[in-house]
Design a protein around this motif. Structure first.
Motif, PDB file in Angstrom:
ATOM      1  N   GLU A  33    -126.975  46.430  31.831  1.00  0.00           N
ATOM      2  CA  GLU A  33    -126.408  46.983  33.067  1.00  0.00           C
ATOM      3  C   GLU A  33    -125.692  45.905  33.870  1.00  0.00           C
ATOM      4  O   GLU A  33    -124.710  46.183  34.555  1.00  0.00           O
ATOM      5  CB  GLU A  33    -127.515  47.592  33.936  1.00  0.00           C
ATOM      6  N   LEU A  34    -126.187  44.677  33.779  1.00  0.00           N
ATOM      7  CA  LEU A  34    -125.629  43.556  34.542  1.00  0.00           C
ATOM      8  C   LEU A  34    -124.533  42.818  33.778  1.00  0.00           C
ATOM      9  O   LEU A  34    -123.964  41.852  34.281  1.00  0.00           O
ATOM     10  CB  LEU A  34    -126.744  42.574  34.916  1.00  0.00           C
ATOM     11  N   GLY A  35    -124.247  43.250  32.550  1.00  0.00           N
ATOM     12  CA  GLY A  35    -123.201  42.617  31.757  1.00  0.00           C
ATOM     13  C   GLY A  35    -123.603  41.289  31.143  1.00  0.00           C
ATOM     14  O   GLY A  35    -122.745  40.452  30.871  1.00  0.00           O
ATOM     15  N   LEU A  36    -124.894  41.110  30.906  1.00  0.00           N
ATOM     16  CA  LEU A  36    -125.391  39.853  30.359  1.00  0.00           C
ATOM     17  C   LEU A  36    -125.556  39.927  28.842  1.00  0.00           C
ATOM     18  O   LEU A  36    -125.788  41.001  28.288  1.00  0.00           O
ATOM     19  CB  LEU A  36    -126.744  39.503  30.986  1.00  0.00           C
ATOM     20  N   SER A  37    -125.471  38.787  28.203  1.00  0.00           N
ATOM     21  CA  SER A  37    -125.749  38.654  26.776  1.00  0.00           C
ATOM     22  C   SER A  37    -127.005  37.815  26.621  1.00  0.00           C
ATOM     23  O   SER A  37    -127.286  36.956  27.451  1.00  0.00           O
ATOM     24  CB  SER A  37    -124.593  37.945  26.061  1.00  0.00           C
ATOM     25  N   GLY A  87    -122.260  30.039  25.260  1.00  0.00           N
ATOM     26  CA  GLY A  87    -121.249  30.974  24.787  1.00  0.00           C
ATOM     27  C   GLY A  87    -121.498  31.467  23.375  1.00  0.00           C
ATOM     28  O   GLY A  87    -120.583  31.962  22.727  1.00  0.00           O
ATOM     29  N   ASP A  88    -122.736  31.358  22.901  1.00  0.00           N
ATOM     30  CA  ASP A  88    -123.051  31.732  21.517  1.00  0.00           C
ATOM     31  C   ASP A  88    -123.798  33.055  21.410  1.00  0.00           C
ATOM     32  O   ASP A  88    -124.306  33.391  20.348  1.00  0.00           O
ATOM     33  CB  ASP A  88    -123.876  30.623  20.862  1.00  0.00           C
ATOM     34  N   LEU A  89    -123.856  33.820  22.495  1.00  0.00           N
ATOM     35  CA  LEU A  89    -124.613  35.066  22.504  1.00  0.00           C
ATOM     36  C   LEU A  89    -123.673  36.265  22.492  1.00  0.00           C
ATOM     37  O   LEU A  89    -122.627  36.243  23.138  1.00  0.00           O
ATOM     38  CB  LEU A  89    -125.510  35.123  23.747  1.00  0.00           C
ATOM     39  N   ASP A  90    -124.074  37.294  21.775  1.00  0.00           N
ATOM     40  CA  ASP A  90    -123.268  38.508  21.680  1.00  0.00           C
ATOM     41  C   ASP A  90    -124.209  39.702  21.817  1.00  0.00           C
ATOM     42  O   ASP A  90    -125.117  39.864  21.001  1.00  0.00           O
ATOM     43  CB  ASP A  90    -122.532  38.548  20.340  1.00  0.00           C
ATOM     44  N   GLY A  91    -124.025  40.506  22.847  1.00  0.00           N
ATOM     45  CA  GLY A  91    -124.932  41.623  23.088  1.00  0.00           C
ATOM     46  C   GLY A  91    -126.257  41.132  23.634  1.00  0.00           C
ATOM     47  O   GLY A  91    -126.400  39.972  24.012  1.00  0.00           O
ATOM     48  N   PHE A  92    -127.223  42.030  23.680  1.00  0.00           N
ATOM     49  CA  PHE A  92    -128.564  41.648  24.145  1.00  0.00           C
ATOM     50  C   PHE A  92    -129.568  42.285  23.207  1.00  0.00           C
ATOM     51  O   PHE A  92    -129.570  43.503  23.031  1.00  0.00           O
ATOM     52  CB  PHE A  92    -128.811  42.110  25.590  1.00  0.00           C
TER      53      PHE A  92
END
Length: 95
Positions: A33-37, A87-92
């Motif tokens: 919801e907060l746009g975090l990965s 910067g190495d995270l994609d999705g949650f």
């Protein structure tokens, strides 16, 4: 994340009764919801580790949610640290 101004990496250790109560999946929903990965995963000692990257405001909002009354189970403490985003995270994901 690559180059987002004001981006941070939140690493939070959550202590309490937070395993087996839907805490990781609830955390995933809040983060998306907060746009975090990032991720939320159970640790062998009974804690949950949460790692999230995104805007400073969004990471602080997630931190507040982790400490808030809506969090499933019983949160006794949240120990956060803030780092430079990788910067190495994609999705949650949960694990």
């Amino acid at each position: 994340m690559g180059g987002v101004v004001g981006a941070v990496r939140l690493v939070a250790l959550v202590r309490g009764r937070v395993q087996g109560v839907g805490f990781r999946f609830w955390t995933r929903s809040r983060a998306l919801e907060l746009g975090l990965s990032g991720w939320a995963r159970n640790l062998a000692d009974g804690h949950v580790e949460v790692v999230a990257e995104g805007s400073r405001d969004a990471c602080h909002a997630l931190l507040a949610a982790l400490r808030g009354p809506e969090a499933p189970g019983r949160v006794d403490a949240v120990v956060p640290s803030f780092e430079v985003p990788r910067g190495d995270l994609d999705g949650f994901v949960t694990g």
